[in-house]
Design a protein around this motif. Structure first.
Motif, short mmCIF file in Angstrom:
data_model
loop_
_atom_site.label_atom_id
_atom_site.label_comp_id
_atom_site.label_asym_id
_atom_site.label_seq_id
_atom_site.Cartn_x
_atom_site.Cartn_y
_atom_site.Cartn_z
N PRO A 157 18.42 34.32 28.63
CA PRO A 157 18.93 33.32 27.69
C PRO A 157 18.85 33.81 26.26
O PRO A 157 18.03 34.66 25.91
N ASN A 164 22.03 21.05 27.74
CA ASN A 164 22.30 21.19 26.31
C ASN A 164 21.00 21.05 25.53
O ASN A 164 20.22 20.12 25.80
N ALA A 187 22.29 25.64 22.38
CA ALA A 187 22.55 26.39 23.60
C ALA A 187 23.06 25.42 24.66
O ALA A 187 22.52 24.32 24.82
N THR A 188 24.10 25.83 25.36
CA THR A 188 24.63 25.08 26.49
C THR A 188 24.66 26.00 27.70
O THR A 188 25.18 27.12 27.62
N THR A 189 24.07 25.54 28.79
CA THR A 189 24.04 26.34 30.01
C THR A 189 24.74 25.58 31.12
O THR A 189 24.35 24.46 31.46
N TYR A 233 27.46 31.08 36.16
CA TYR A 233 26.49 30.82 35.10
C TYR A 233 27.16 31.14 33.77
O TYR A 233 27.77 32.22 33.62
N GLN A 244 26.51 30.65 29.35
CA GLN A 244 25.69 30.12 28.26
C GLN A 244 26.16 30.65 26.92
O GLN A 244 26.00 31.83 26.62
#
Length: 879
Positions: free
Chosen positions: A299, A694, A728-730, A746, A748
């Motif tokens: 990340p 989020n 951050a958005t995953t 995935y 991000q």
């Protein structure tokens, strides 16, 4: 309160309370299931209709564990166990009056979603360690190694076994076929194993057990029932060989004139993994030229405090059985073994001149690695790991075509050895660890340690039905190398021996080695009744160094801590269970300075409707930092208060969410932070699920460290008021055609933007008042300019004589990173897999004046990215 007095009070309090505490428990008798050898092997299709099962009776009478412990479950469960020379077979029947409501959620292996049954096998019968096999109503398999009496579950274990499930008019059924080669046991004529079966009705969040375990018990494995009747089992020594082949194609933006960046790369790689059963207790794992191309990206993160960032290990060889090698000697991430050090990025950049281009390896090549691990019948847990990484060279080319090589990473050998011994009827253990890092520097790399060694021991003792415990450890580290390497270690962020006001540490440039110590002692109550509590002491000496093959953020700390918890475990009214906690912590340095006092109260509530809430408040006082000014004087931070509140909906529903807030406020508004969290999970149908996480952080700090400058004979420590926002958005998408074929995505985007104003410099670092700690620069003292490299800087005329006294670089930043990963996985036969991977990523700077969303949009749409296409095939040969 003085530190020594506080420690004495802790010990007296705990000793008095433990001696006075009366243990009140209802003894639960051990259930025993006696298996028999089969006559004919059943077909594993999940339907339990084979006559092979008729040689043994059913066992049932499960007891609810959650939410109403000790009561009858909504629907009963039953099972049978049989065996032959090579396999253990288990049949399971889960009754349900509404089979149409059974949750058959398809996921990848270890998904653990939907209705499921766990079979817990303590084949060591050490009452602390167990193998857990899980089958869901959709036929998805999962497996874990449970350690620390159920306090830790390792999902990375992937044995070869077989299962099937089927939904019918009475509920659902499942069958398991587990090779004895995948378990570990002794050589007694008749085996006695710990054994339990747990069933989860997903839509009700209800869990029931074959062997009842009251919620106030201190552990899960020690309270299991027993499996008898396993007679004359022969050792099934494991032999598995898994070669793999990887084809990889990369595309990326072409760089003009750079011969190494022509826009694409193609390579073929291969290697082999092997697992060899030395005995039925101990296994040797080998890997040659391992490939880790399909793992998920790390990340995004930025460290403004100067300390290194911890990233989880994701490489399969190191993840599997990692619990055996763990030695977490203190709170947090501190560990004597951090496997991410093996195969790390080269620690030296290529030395290139104008007109030269360098091709530098991203990671050090792991030539080979071996693990020898397991647990013997007499209570020895053993783990030995050795790995060698290669000399790494950067290839350097000039425009005229001439080439040369320059070494950027030395040949390095890593060794980790871990052992523990159970005794006192498995209520106690003693253990030890040794790590070694040896580098072949060949007269080069004077900035690196020639060698680094750590050693330590740990222990744990429990009594009174394991409700009370005392545990501790102690470690020592020794590093040696050139004077330059050891001086760099003394000056690193973890130590900062050059601190101008520290009387008890100082930089010795003639040293060629450092020796440090650390450890922890902890005493508490972990089971029985409603109260749980602990207290203890942690220390890290200033000279401690673990970062050659371990992880250590800070040294020079002595920490005293206390914690008490009260549990409401019987559902009443609107709640299922509640936990209320109080904590206190004091941190000193080895100079005797009190650097922090913290107090916290928190609460966790699981509501009757399966929603949940977590909340807490706390305060930090007497807050000082020895590292804030990066070698400057001890800095006093403003006292602060914090609170957090998180809540979420029923996770068993097809749609669930989480909302949360964490906030910090300091005295005089010097520091504020707001953290907002929002996530959803949605499974519109059994084969497909998505999750979206989020996180937005908004930080304002009037004293963000920027750098230092010389002003005459004075060192200036320059600070600024920062407004730092990060987002951050995953996104994760999962689609499964069946339990063995799945698609995973995935993605991000991460952005962190910092804008500075109100620059100042330190006047009196330890003053109580903020106005005394710093002096603000006036508008007449600052002007814009550029340095010799053309970078924008602030020119400082501090004394007002129209001459620049010093300068510092403009610190505004906006960093954006995008990581995506699409993996198609097919387990075409048990243990053998085919991966098809596409990953896309980019990172870079954006205009600090843009909004966060515009910056992310520009990075995604306008900035060329690197694409990687990878095909990996593995085949597991099993004997």
């Amino acid at each position: 309160m003085k530190f020594n007095t506080l420690i004495v009070l802790i010990i007296c309090f705990c000793s008095t309370y433990l001696s006075a505490q009366k243990l009140v428990t209802n003894e639960i008798s051990k259930r025993i299931y006696t298996t028999k050898k089969l006559v004919k092997a059943p077909i594993i299709d999940g339907k339990i209709s084979d006559v092979a099962w008729d040689v043994v009776p059913w066992s049932s009478d499960f007891v609810e564990n959650e939410p109403y412990e000790g009561t009858a479950p909504t629907y009963q469960t039953k099972f049978k166990v049989i065996y032959d020379a090579k396999y253990l077979y288990i049949a399971l029947r889960a009754f349900d009056a509404h089979p149409e409501l059974i949750q058959q959620r398809l996921t990848r292996r270890d998904g653990f979603a939907g209705d499921r049954i766990n079979v817990v096998i303590d084949s060591y019968h050490d009452k602390r360690t167990a193998f857990v096999f899980t089958t869901t109503a959709a036929g998805v398999k999962g497996e874990e190694i449970a350690t620390r009496n159920g306090a830790n579950f390792d999902e990375s274990w992937n044995p070869i076994w077989y299962t099937g499930a089927n939904v019918d008019a009475e509920g659902w059924t499942a069958e398991m076929k587990i090779p004895f080669s995948q378990l570990r046991f002794g050589n007694a004529k008749e085996q006695i194993w710990g054994f339990n079966v747990a069933r989860n009705i997903f839509r009700k969040n209800e869990r029931s057990l074959w062997q009842r375990i009251p919620n106030d018990k201190a552990g899960f494995i020690s309270e299991a029932g027993e499996l008898h009747g396993l007679v004359d089992l022969k050792s099934q020594k494991q032999l598995e060989i898994q070669p793999f082949t990887v084809i990889q194609y990369d595309t990326y933006p072409k760089e003009l004139e750079n011969p190494f960046k022509d826009g694409s790369d193609f390579k073929i790689n291969g290697g082999v993994d092997a697992k060899i059963g030395i005995t039925n207790d101990l296994t040797l794992d080998l890997t040659v030229n391992p490939d880790f191309g399909q793992v998920e990206a790390d990340p995004g993160a930025i460290a403004l405090d100067g300390f290194q960032i911890f990233f989880e290990e994701q490489r399969p060889f190191f993840v599997e059985n990692k619990n055996i090698f763990d030695f977490k000697f203190a709170n947090g991430r501190d560990n004597l073994f951090y496997s991410r050090r093996i195969g790390r990025s080269p620690q030296r950049a290529a030395n290139i001149s104008s007109g030269e281009f360098a091709d530098v390896p991203q990671n050090s090549t792991i030539l080979g690695a071996a693990k020898f691990s397991g647990k013997t019948q007499n209570g020895w847990s053993i783990g030995v790991l050795e790995s060698v990484t290669a000399n790494e060279f950067a290839e350097i080319k000039q425009k005229n075509g001439d080439t040369r090589e320059e070494i950027v990473a030395p040949l390095t050998n890593y060794v980790v050895a871990r052992a523990q011994k159970d005794f006192n009827e498995r209520n106690s253990y003693l253990g030890g660890i040794f790590t070694a890092t040896n580098r072949n520097l060949n007269g080069n790399f004077s900035e690196l340690h020639k060698a680094a060694y750590t050693g330590g021991f740990d222990f744990r003792h429990t009594w009174r039905k394991r409700d009370f415990y005392i545990e501790g450890n102690s470690i020592v580290s020794y590093v040696f190398g050139s004077q330059e390497a050891i001086e760099d270690t003394q000056r690193s962020m973890a130590r900062l021996f050059q601190r101008v006001d520290a009387q008890y540490v100082n930089v010795d440039p003639t040293k060629t080695s450092l020796t440090g110590t650390g450890g922890k002692i902890k005493l508490g109550k972990q089971g029985g009744g409603n109260w749980r509590y602990n207290g203890g002491f942690i220390w890290r000496s200033p000279e401690l160094e673990l970062n050659d093959v371990g992880f250590l953020r800070k040294t020079d700390e002595m920490i005293q801590f206390l914690e008490a918890n009260y549990l409401w475990q019987v559902p009443k009214g609107v709640y299922r269970e509640i936990e209320l906690s109080t904590e206190q912590k004091a941190i000193y340095d080895f100079g005797g300075n009190l650097n922090n006092l913290e107090y916290q109260i928190s609460g966790d509530i699981n509501w009757k409707n399966n929603w949940w809430t977590k909340t807490g408040i706390g305060i930090n006082t007497q807050t000082y930092s020895n590292s804030f000014l990066r070698g400057g004087p001890r800095w006093k931070s403003a006292n602060n208060r914090y609170l957090y509140f998180f809540f979420g909906s029923d996770r068993s529903k097809k749609f669930s969410f989480k909302l949360g807030y964490f906030g910090i406020r300091s005295d005089a508004g010097i520091y504020t932070r707001n953290r907002y969290v929002f996530s959803i999970n949605y499974q519109p149908f059994d084969a497909f699920s998505l999750s979206l996480e989020n996180e937005f952080n908004e930080t304002k700090d009037k004293t963000q460290y920027i750098g230092t400058a010389d002003f005459g004979n004075t060192q200036r420590y320059i600070l600024g008021a920062i407004s730092n926002d990060s987002w951050a958005t995953t996104l994760r998408l999962n689609y499964s055609l069946n339990p063995n074929f799945s698609f995973q995505f995935y993605g991000q985007p991460f952005i962190s933007r910092g804008r500075y104003a109100a620059f100042n410099f330190v006047n009196n670092a330890s003053a109580d008042s903020f106005s005394e700690r710093v002096n603000p620069y006036t508008a007449n003292q600052l002007s814009n300019g550029t340095d010799a490299e053309g970078n924008a800087v602030f020119l400082v005329d501090e004394n007002g004589d129209n001459t620049t006294d010093y300068s510092f670089e403009k610190p505004d930043f906006s960093f954006v990173q995008l990581q995506t990963n699409l993996v198609v996985r097919w387990e075409y036969i048990p243990g053998s897999e085919l991966f098809l991977v596409w990953s896309r990523g980019s990172s870079g700077a954006q205009d600090v004046n843009n909004s966060l969303t515009n910056s992310v949009g520009s990075q995604v749409l306008d900035v060329p990215a690197k694409d990687t296409f990878l095909l990996k095939a593995t085949y597991r040969f099993i004997r």
